[in-house]
Design a protein around this motif. Structure first.
Motif, PDB file in Angstrom:
ATOM      1  N   VAL A  61       7.189   1.510 -12.485  1.00 16.87           N
ATOM      2  CA  VAL A  61       7.359   2.179 -11.532  1.00 16.87           C
ATOM      3  C   VAL A  61       8.748   2.759 -11.645  1.00 16.87           C
ATOM      4  N   PRO A  62       9.178   4.152 -11.406  1.00 20.25           N
ATOM      5  CA  PRO A  62       9.963   4.905 -11.586  1.00 20.25           C
ATOM      6  C   PRO A  62      11.384   3.939 -10.853  1.00 20.25           C
ATOM      7  N   ASN A  90       0.754  -1.211   0.104  1.00 21.33           N
ATOM      8  CA  ASN A  90      -0.049   0.012  -0.006  1.00 21.33           C
ATOM      9  C   ASN A  90       1.145   1.294  -0.155  1.00 21.33           C
ATOM     10  N   ALA A  91       2.072   1.367   0.815  1.00 20.96           N
ATOM     11  CA  ALA A  91       2.687   2.248   0.813  1.00 20.96           C
ATOM     12  C   ALA A  91       3.358   2.629  -0.293  1.00 20.96           C
ATOM     13  N   ALA A  92       3.974   1.636  -1.135  1.00 23.81           N
ATOM     14  CA  ALA A  92       4.541   1.764  -2.628  1.00 23.81           C
ATOM     15  C   ALA A  92       3.525   2.249  -3.512  1.00 23.81           C
ATOM     16  N   SER A  93       2.354   1.918  -3.439  1.00 27.63           N
ATOM     17  CA  SER A  93       1.305   2.097  -4.373  1.00 27.63           C
ATOM     18  C   SER A  93       1.006   3.928  -4.298  1.00 27.63           C
ATOM     19  N   LEU A  94       1.109   4.257  -3.074  1.00 33.81           N
ATOM     20  CA  LEU A  94       1.025   5.700  -2.998  1.00 33.81           C
ATOM     21  C   LEU A  94       2.163   6.354  -3.598  1.00 33.81           C
ATOM     22  N   GLY A  95       3.319   5.840  -3.343  1.00 32.04           N
ATOM     23  CA  GLY A  95       4.471   6.382  -3.760  1.00 32.04           C
ATOM     24  C   GLY A  95       4.437   6.413  -5.356  1.00 32.04           C
ATOM     25  N   ALA A  96       4.140   5.449  -5.875  1.00 28.53           N
ATOM     26  CA  ALA A  96       4.175   5.242  -7.353  1.00 28.53           C
ATOM     27  C   ALA A  96       3.121   6.345  -7.941  1.00 28.53           C
ATOM     28  N   TYR A  97       2.049   6.393  -7.277  1.00 33.65           N
ATOM     29  CA  TYR A  97       0.963   7.336  -7.969  1.00 33.65           C
ATOM     30  C   TYR A  97       1.330   8.551  -7.804  1.00 33.65           C
ATOM     31  N   VAL A 140       0.676   0.104 -12.608  1.00 34.00           N
ATOM     32  CA  VAL A 140       1.969   0.364 -12.467  1.00 34.00           C
ATOM     33  C   VAL A 140       2.775  -0.971 -11.641  1.00 34.00           C
ATOM     34  N   VAL A 141       3.627  -1.417 -12.581  1.00 27.09           N
ATOM     35  CA  VAL A 141       4.348  -2.758 -12.321  1.00 27.09           C
ATOM     36  C   VAL A 141       5.464  -2.214 -11.264  1.00 27.09           C
ATOM     37  N   GLY A 142       5.632  -2.593 -10.234  1.00 25.96           N
ATOM     38  CA  GLY A 142       6.757  -2.330  -9.411  1.00 25.96           C
ATOM     39  C   GLY A 142       7.317  -3.480  -8.493  1.00 25.96           C
ATOM     40  N   GLY A 143       8.159  -3.404  -7.733  1.00 28.26           N
ATOM     41  CA  GLY A 143       8.608  -4.884  -6.856  1.00 28.26           C
ATOM     42  C   GLY A 143       9.838  -5.089  -7.395  1.00 28.26           C
ATOM     43  N   GLY A 144      10.608  -6.135  -6.720  1.00 26.18           N
ATOM     44  CA  GLY A 144      11.918  -6.579  -7.139  1.00 26.18           C
ATOM     45  C   GLY A 144      12.063  -6.898  -8.610  1.00 26.18           C
ATOM     46  N   VAL A 145      11.186  -7.420  -9.153  1.00 32.37           N
ATOM     47  CA  VAL A 145      11.210  -8.080 -10.660  1.00 32.37           C
ATOM     48  C   VAL A 145      11.044  -6.804 -11.616  1.00 32.37           C
TER      49      VAL A 145
END
Lengths: 307, 307
Positions: free
Chosen positions: B285-286, B114-121, B243-248
């Motif tokens: 994701v950036p 959820n935190a990363a979702s807010l950051g990506a947005y 938005v695709v994020g995470g290690g991969v």
């Protein structure tokens, strides 16, 4: 009063509800007809009949404050336009504009599943978040949170019937393989069952109760597919309540009990699923109420007026 | 200033952002440690270091207005409690209360996805609705609409990694069979690939580029699984952007190009899917920004203050 029209493949279900407490004032049904002209004319008739019945019975002086319409097909709710409602013979109709002119009231057009979602939320007096799982000829869902519909960015939220759940499954009409709709909708199961009954799913459940092994297997497929739909709705949106509606839901406890049992069986194999308490989140739509028409009437209420 | 802590399995990524325009003021990293005491102490250290660095570099007089924390595990955001963060050695910690006392500022604890979702947005300057698809060791998603997180009714929205997509698939750790996570997560694919690299997915993609048939097949499985996740997110929530994020996602175009190609291949077989324009809704994701820590800092901003 506020009017709501549920325009289905064979009939239009029209209701009038009160402005203040939204209680049901009247309900009428007329045949839908086929093609744009017939649908608009019959929609107008149904609306006027519902309004007259409400005035005669309960509210002589009440005028039509708004009209909401639930209709299958691709709906542009902002513009009141319906596209590709194949069963109704509609390719593209400005239904909202046409009926607003004839009825002298603002008209809101909504996808039928979205309209039924609002109706279910209201008639069950829910709070918080809900998904409405429509098990009809096809399978689709609608989302309501704190009384407001979530239509999605492009108006296609809840099309979960076309999530593939089996790479080796049947080819779906949408072009994909193993869509949820190919195991968990009234239309598909009826087609596999065959038979000649007016309500093939009812006949299927009867045969399963009587021990017909093919019927037992098909019933299990339908029920487990519905359970998969519930799981998908909660694992994505984490809605508090999943309300099952649509034609198949008319089976009532005949459907609800095995559906809950299927969810409980899955929970026994997965502590993760058990923690989600899926079985306790499932409810049936009220079977004796005009859910979709009432929801259509509610969708005609502009958000600022409803707040 | 507002502090954000992304507490991961090995390191804490801490940032300070400005109150007004939310620009990045400082960033530090410290080791996470193991167990409640170590995580709280190191979280405090990271927060204070980030604050000092921000004061030294940009804002000498700035005080800590809020602290937001993103952390894996089951988070009760209302009470600031974290449960079952197994990799961090936490069974149940009142992380919010403990750090609020030590830092003298309000602390908000949020699930890491959820935190990363807010950051990506925020970092992608998105509007409308977004799903954040976290392809890490596991697979999960977060939802943001008009800048606000959708956590779900019970805080488990976005657990799409445990939607079964193949009845004959592998047994998942959750107890079900054929979960999306068993085909489309870094952890599972790395386990199937084996190898000895620090970044198994990177080694896998290298081997696939070199033509190793097993690597080519595994890469296709991962990419098609990610495409299935995108499809599920749009078919349920109809979010405008995924938005695709995470290690991969650190694979960058190496992942994004075949992912888009997979979605376009599916669209060729289904006019319905084609109409959803899935490929054009996907972004990465950036890669060079502390998305999760910035998102944690944003989650520390109380809604009324952010409005």
């Amino acid at each position: 009063m506020r009017l709501g029209l549920d325009i289905g493949g064979t009939k239009i279900d029209a209701v009038a509800i009160a402005d203040d407490d939204m209680r049901l004032l009247s309900r009428v049904r007329v045949a839908t007809g086929f093609g744009a002209e017939a649908v608009v004319r019959n929609g107008q008739d149904a609306a006027l009949q519902a309004a007259e019945a409400a005035q005669a019975a309960a509210a002589p002086a009440a005028r039509i404050a708004s009209v909401g319409i639930g209709i299958p097909g691709i709906v542009d709710a902002e513009r009141g336009v319906v596209r590709h409602a194949v069963n109704l013979g509609l390719t593209e109709v400005e239904l909202g504009g046409a009926l607003a002119e004839r009825l002298g009231a603002p008209v809101r057009v909504e996808n039928d599943v979205n309209a039924a979602s609002l109706g279910a939320y209201h008639l069950l007096a829910l709070t918080g978040s809900m998904a409405y799982l429509n098990l009809g000829t096809g399978l689709a869902a609608g989302f309501v949170n704190d009384g407001a519909l979530w239509r999605g960015a492009r108006g296609t939220a809840g099309e979960i019937g076309h999530i593939p759940v089996d790479p080796h499954g049947e080819r779906c009409a949408c072009g994909q393989r193993g869509c949820l709709e190919t195991v968990a909708s009234g239309g598909w199961v009826a087609r596999k069952w065959g038979g000649t009954a007016a309500l093939p799913v009812l006949e299927l459940f009867d045969a399963a109760d009587a021990g017909d092994p093919r019927a037992v297997a098909l019933r299990a497929e339908l029920v487990d597919g519905a359970a998969a739909a519930v799981r998908i709705l909660v694992l994505t949106g984490d809605v508090e309540t999943v309300v099952v509606g649509g034609g198949v839901s008319q089976l009532g406890a005949w459907l609800l009990e095995p559906l809950r049992a299927s969810l409980e069986r899955q929970a026994l194999e997965s502590r993760f699923l058990a923690s989600l308490a899926l079985s306790s989140r499932v409810r049936l739509v009220p079977l004796d109420r005009p859910v979709a028409a009432v929801g259509a009437a509610l969708s005609g209420v502009r958000p600022e007026a409803a707040a």
